[in-house]
Design an enzyme around this catalytic site. Structure first.
Site, PDB file in Angstrom:
ATOM      1  N   ASP A 435     -26.816 -54.933  -6.783  1.00 13.65           N
ATOM      2  CA  ASP A 435     -28.081 -54.287  -7.142  1.00 13.65           C
ATOM      3  C   ASP A 435     -28.378 -54.391  -8.635  1.00 13.65           C
ATOM      4  O   ASP A 435     -28.869 -53.440  -9.248  1.00 13.65           O
ATOM      5  CB  ASP A 435     -28.047 -52.811  -6.692  1.00 13.65           C
ATOM      6  CG  ASP A 435     -29.455 -52.241  -6.506  1.00 13.65           C
ATOM      7  OD1 ASP A 435     -30.409 -53.032  -6.390  1.00 13.65           O
ATOM      8  OD2 ASP A 435     -29.600 -51.003  -6.503  1.00 13.65           O
ATOM      9  N   LYS A 437     -30.347 -54.931 -11.782  1.00 15.67           N
ATOM     10  CA  LYS A 437     -31.767 -54.888 -12.161  1.00 15.67           C
ATOM     11  C   LYS A 437     -31.865 -53.986 -13.397  1.00 15.67           C
ATOM     12  O   LYS A 437     -30.948 -53.186 -13.665  1.00 15.67           O
ATOM     13  CB  LYS A 437     -32.638 -54.339 -11.028  1.00 15.67           C
ATOM     14  CG  LYS A 437     -32.217 -52.977 -10.523  1.00 15.67           C
ATOM     15  CD  LYS A 437     -33.117 -52.514  -9.385  1.00 15.67           C
ATOM     16  CE  LYS A 437     -32.584 -51.233  -8.758  1.00 15.67           C
ATOM     17  NZ  LYS A 437     -33.418 -50.710  -7.700  1.00 15.67           N
ATOM     18  N   ASN A 440     -30.891 -50.262 -13.506  1.00 17.85           N
ATOM     19  CA  ASN A 440     -29.493 -49.841 -13.330  1.00 17.85           C
ATOM     20  C   ASN A 440     -28.631 -50.178 -14.533  1.00 17.85           C
ATOM     21  O   ASN A 440     -27.411 -50.090 -14.466  1.00 17.85           O
ATOM     22  CB  ASN A 440     -28.904 -50.499 -12.070  1.00 17.85           C
ATOM     23  CG  ASN A 440     -29.451 -49.869 -10.803  1.00 17.85           C
ATOM     24  OD1 ASN A 440     -30.021 -48.790 -10.851  1.00 17.85           O
ATOM     25  ND2 ASN A 440     -29.291 -50.554  -9.682  1.00 17.85           N
ATOM     26  N   ASP A 453     -25.131 -46.823 -11.276  1.00 17.47           N
ATOM     27  CA  ASP A 453     -25.577 -46.874  -9.877  1.00 17.47           C
ATOM     28  C   ASP A 453     -24.796 -47.878  -9.033  1.00 17.47           C
ATOM     29  O   ASP A 453     -25.217 -49.022  -8.817  1.00 17.47           O
ATOM     30  CB  ASP A 453     -27.081 -47.184  -9.807  1.00 17.47           C
ATOM     31  CG  ASP A 453     -27.622 -46.912  -8.392  1.00 17.47           C
ATOM     32  OD1 ASP A 453     -26.809 -46.555  -7.518  1.00 17.47           O
ATOM     33  OD2 ASP A 453     -28.833 -47.050  -8.179  1.00 17.47           O
ATOM     34  N   THR A 473     -32.890 -55.194  -4.028  1.00 13.00           N
ATOM     35  CA  THR A 473     -34.217 -54.882  -4.516  1.00 13.00           C
ATOM     36  C   THR A 473     -35.025 -56.172  -4.393  1.00 13.00           C
ATOM     37  O   THR A 473     -34.539 -57.225  -4.817  1.00 13.00           O
ATOM     38  CB  THR A 473     -34.123 -54.410  -5.977  1.00 13.00           C
ATOM     39  OG1 THR A 473     -33.308 -53.242  -5.991  1.00 13.00           O
ATOM     40  CG2 THR A 473     -35.477 -54.101  -6.572  1.00 13.00           C
TER      41      THR A 473
HETATM   42  N1  LIG Z   1     -24.667 -41.999 -16.883  1.00 17.91           N
HETATM   43  C1  LIG Z   1     -25.964 -41.878 -17.065  1.00 17.91           C
HETATM   44  N2  LIG Z   1     -26.461 -41.577 -18.282  1.00 17.91           N
HETATM   45  C2  LIG Z   1     -27.793 -41.448 -18.455  1.00 17.91           C
HETATM   46  N3  LIG Z   1     -28.704 -41.616 -17.475  1.00 17.91           N
HETATM   47  C3  LIG Z   1     -28.281 -41.919 -16.261  1.00 17.91           C
HETATM   48  C4  LIG Z   1     -26.883 -42.071 -15.971  1.00 17.91           C
HETATM   49  N4  LIG Z   1     -26.754 -42.391 -14.672  1.00 17.91           N
HETATM   50  C5  LIG Z   1     -27.990 -42.444 -14.172  1.00 17.91           C
HETATM   51  N5  LIG Z   1     -28.928 -42.157 -15.115  1.00 17.91           N
HETATM   52  C6  LIG Z   1     -30.389 -42.125 -14.957  1.00 17.91           C
HETATM   53  O1  LIG Z   1     -30.722 -41.675 -13.653  1.00 17.91           O
HETATM   54  C7  LIG Z   1     -31.400 -42.722 -12.925  1.00 17.91           C
HETATM   55  C8  LIG Z   1     -31.002 -42.642 -11.450  1.00 17.91           C
HETATM   56  O2  LIG Z   1     -29.597 -42.857 -11.348  1.00 17.91           O
HETATM   57  P1  LIG Z   1     -28.973 -43.750 -10.215  1.00 17.91           P
HETATM   58  O3  LIG Z   1     -29.674 -45.078 -10.207  1.00 17.91           O
HETATM   59  O4  LIG Z   1     -27.511 -43.760 -10.356  1.00 17.91           O
HETATM   60  O5  LIG Z   1     -29.399 -42.886  -8.958  1.00 17.91           O
HETATM   61  P2  LIG Z   1     -29.454 -43.325  -7.454  1.00 17.91           P
HETATM   62  O6  LIG Z   1     -29.747 -42.118  -6.631  1.00 17.91           O
HETATM   63  O7  LIG Z   1     -28.214 -44.067  -7.097  1.00 17.91           O
HETATM   64  O8  LIG Z   1     -30.655 -44.298  -7.502  1.00 17.91           O
HETATM   65  P3  LIG Z   1     -31.009 -45.390  -6.446  1.00 17.91           P
HETATM   66  O9  LIG Z   1     -31.918 -44.728  -5.516  1.00 17.91           O
HETATM   67  O10 LIG Z   1     -31.666 -46.445  -7.326  1.00 17.91           O
HETATM   68  O11 LIG Z   1     -29.781 -45.885  -5.802  1.00 17.91           O
HETATM   69  C9  LIG Z   1     -30.970 -44.016 -13.632  1.00 17.91           C
HETATM   70  O12 LIG Z   1     -31.891 -45.049 -13.426  1.00 17.91           O
HETATM   71  C10 LIG Z   1     -30.913 -43.553 -15.079  1.00 17.91           C
HETATM   72  O13 LIG Z   1     -32.189 -43.506 -15.669  1.00 17.91           O
END
Ligand SMILES: Nc1ncnc2c1ncn2[C@@H]1O[C@H](COP(=O)(O)OP(=O)(O)OP(=O)(O)O)[C@@H](O)[C@H]1O
Length: 654
Positions: A435, A437, A440, A453, A473
């Protein structure tokens, strides 16, 4: 609706291309929208497009050494707290050429003299004690021999320095990052707060403590943030994660002659200004600069029970994903800032996403790579799962790409190289990322990237293994995924090609507002390139080879080292890159570790809360799937060494 907002709408099912491939319910997808403009492109891919760049001696740059340089498994550290104090520096100097910044009239400040030494001098800011703490026998290593310029050649007896131009340290421990400003002394011999200010870092695994030293640039334009700050050196320490680590004999500051030869000085008992004896304080040479810095580092073991949400104060919402939100939080005991990812159990059960979620936690808990966001802790409540990650506050790469439209070749190369190392590390552990992109990829304080992610990772994949799950994606899907005939790790090299193309041009190579049309283009459209001023020949050649539709012929199908050896990366010393020794050309503008300016206001304006979950309680059987989720002590740290992450065995049962 902006492209950004649309991109956040995950779990919108892919528009059907044909009925030839099967989809699992684990698709992480988006629906593109009309705001996504087409790039200006010209030219068509030709199979013979040649790079004008010559190949380099790859081995000399650590390309094939990557396995070897991947450190052996780090001995498991006890969980605990590392306590750091910054005392003083000696013999700092400017890098060659940087003194010019101190000779020009500054923007909007009152520098009065022509010399950079004079430029450091503040008009009215008397600095109590600035002359008293750095007397003694220490002679800094000669600036002349290392090519540096003395920051302050003025005798300090009557010196008064503007604190704005005293050095500051950016401390990084496992991506927990804090700025520590010098409070007195001189630019060359700064004094930090010492024992009066302790910085606590949660220790989950054995990693190094890195300090990067900078001075502000008086010639920087107003509001330039840290972008123009001048790097004056770095210091890397391997702490002893043992409470009983005994301090050694008293130590004098290193002399100029031994500051080059001795890497580690014996631990010392240092005496603070008020006469207290402090254990574990010692001098460390500054690398990539001159002089030395005196630091106190102490480890205290943690006998705490497993964590719960009440151990954190919730500060801001910074992102939302398919199954919950990500908040910036502060851990009450250490005051360290983290990203807390919350996931509702009910959501992942009803969408059959339990395996992916457990995989994410397993990968994050075991991988120790400088370009992958480290997991600090995980815990759960009856309704939710929580992941506590290092807070990477420079924002998403997507945010910066959207702001700047595209990146120049050097910046794109730098990010691509760091990502290549992250993906190589994952592949070494049998993990396909799937994934990649810009959303992430996070940018840290210093400007390095951190992959986050891991919800779509596929674990336990050998080089030749194929998997079939349709996920990813749309813009980034590899052709073999669309064909539905199984795919290997090589999908990640396709996505690296898509990402590099997007960084250079502003859009993915086969982008179309219509998803089906985009899939058609991915499968059949020739690759178009803008002119060489945007995509130079070496980049074009690399992209052509990464975006090869035949996965077996794709560059990288025989391992990451063949991508590293490509002329596009000839200037990269891979060992130096993995050591994070390249100073990124772009530093995000962040004030301190709490700053969330680089995150979308749509999220940060929302009141942070650990929302109440309505609905029936989960059954015991359902809850059992999450046994072993909680984690606040390290599993065997795998470092960058080989091995394989197998989900169920990875858990620390509690
Ligand atoms: N360690 C971190 N530090 C700062 N911001 C973060 C961190 N981890 C995630 N984020 C923010 O939160 C957003 C969402 O996190 P993440 O992509 O892990 O969630 P997800 O629920 O797995 O999303 P997806 O639906 O894309 O799988 C990221 O795109 C980023 O902007």
């Amino acid at each position: 609706m902006s492209w950004k907002l649309t991109k956040k709408l995950k779990e919108t099912h892919l528009a059907p291309l044909a009925n030839t491939f099967s989809r699992s319910s684990s698709q992480s997808t988006i629906t593109p929208d009309a705001d996504h403009k087409s790039p200006t492109v010209s030219g068509t891919q030709t199979p013979n497009s040649q790079s004008t760049t010559t190949s380099n001696g790859s081995d000399a740059q650590g390309i094939v050494a990557s396995e070897a340089m991947m450190s052996p498994p780090v001995a498991p550290a006890r969980s605990g707290i590392l306590i750091l104090t910054l005392q003083e520096g000696r013999g700092f100097s400017l890098p060659p050429g940087a003194e010019a910044a101190f000779q020009r009239p500054s923007h909007g400040n009152s520098m009065s003299t022509g010399s950079f030494a004079g430029s450091f001098m503040g008009g009215n800011s008397a600095r109590p004690g600035s002359n008293q703490t750095h007397q003694g026998s220490y002679r800094p290593s000669s600036a002349a021999t290392s090519g540096g310029s003395t920051i302050n050649s003025v005798p300090s007896t009557h010196g008064r320095y503007s604190s704005k131009y005293l050095p500051y340290a950016l401390v990084d421990f496992d991506k927990q990052q804090v700025f520590v400003n010098a409070v007195s002394g001189s630019p060359e011999n700064p004094v930090w707060p010492g024992e009066s200010t302790q910085y606590k870092f949660d220790v989950g695994r054995s990693t190094e403590l890195n300090l990067s030293l900078y001075v502000r640039n008086p010639s920087a334009p107003p509001n330039a943030g840290r972008q123009h700050d001048i790097f004056i050196g770095t210091c890397r320490i391997t702490p002893t994660f043992r409470e009983d680590a005994q301090p050694g004999a008293d130590q004098q500051p290193p002399s100029s002659s031994d500051s080059k030869s001795k890497k580690e000085k014996p631990a010392i008992k240092a005496t603070t200004g008020n006469g207290t004896v402090v254990a574990g304080v010692q001098w460390h040479d500054v690398q990539y600069g001159t002089g030395a810095i005196r630091l106190g580092v102490k480890f205290v073991e943690n006998r705490q029970r497993s964590l719960k949400i009440e151990d954190f104060d919730l500060l801001k919402v910074v992102g939302k994903g398919s199954f919950g939100k990500v908040m910036q939080v502060v851990k009450k005991d250490t005051q360290r800032i983290y990203a807390l990812k919350t996931i509702r159990k009910q959501h992942i059960i009803s969408r059959s996403e339990v395996a992916h979620t457990l995989a994410e936690r397993s990968v994050l808990a075991q991988i120790n790579n400088p370009f992958i966001v480290p997991l600090k802790f995980s815990f759960q409540s009856p309704e939710k799962l929580y992941l506590v990650l290092a807070f990477v506050n420079g924002g998403e790469l997507f945010h910066h790409l959207q702001k700047e439209q595209r990146f120049d070749i050097n910046r794109s190369r730098f990010y691509a190289a760091e990502l290549l190392c992250a993906l190589e590390c994952l592949h070494g552990f049998g993990v396909i990322y799937r994934d990649l992109k810009p959303e992430n990829i996070l940018v840290d304080y210093v400007g390095h990237i951190a992959l986050c992610d891991f919800g779509l990772c596929k674990l336990d994949m050998k080089d030749e293994d194929k998997t079939n799950t349709f996920c990813g994606t749309p813009e980034y899907l590899a052709p073999e995924l669309l064909h539905g005939q199984g795919y290997t790790k090589a999908v990640d090299w396709w996505t690296l090609g898509v990402l590099l193309y997007e960084m250079l041009t502003g859009l993915p190579p086969f982008y179309d507002e219509n998803t089906n049309e985009m899939y058609r283009k991915i499968l059949a459209e020739p690759l178009h390139f803008p002119g060489p001023e945007i995509v130079p020949p070496a980049a074009r050649d690399l992209l052509t080879k990464l975006l090869n539709r035949d996965a077996t012929l794709r560059l990288g199908s025989n391992g990451a080292s063949e991508i590293k050896a490509h002329p596009f990366f000839h200037s990269i010393d891979w060992r130096k890159l993995l050591d994070r020794k390249y100073e990124p050309s772009f530093k995000p503008n962040v004030l301190d570790e709490r700053d969330t300016a680089n995150f979308d206001k749509e999220f940060t304006s929302e009141a942070p809360s650990d929302s109440y979950v309505e609905g029936p309680m989960l059954s015991q059987t359902m809850q059992q799937q999450f046994a072993g989720w909680s984690y606040n002590r390290p599993v065997e740290g795998l470092g960058d060494a080989g091995g394989s992450i197998v989900q169920s065995n990875a858990f620390n049962q509690r």
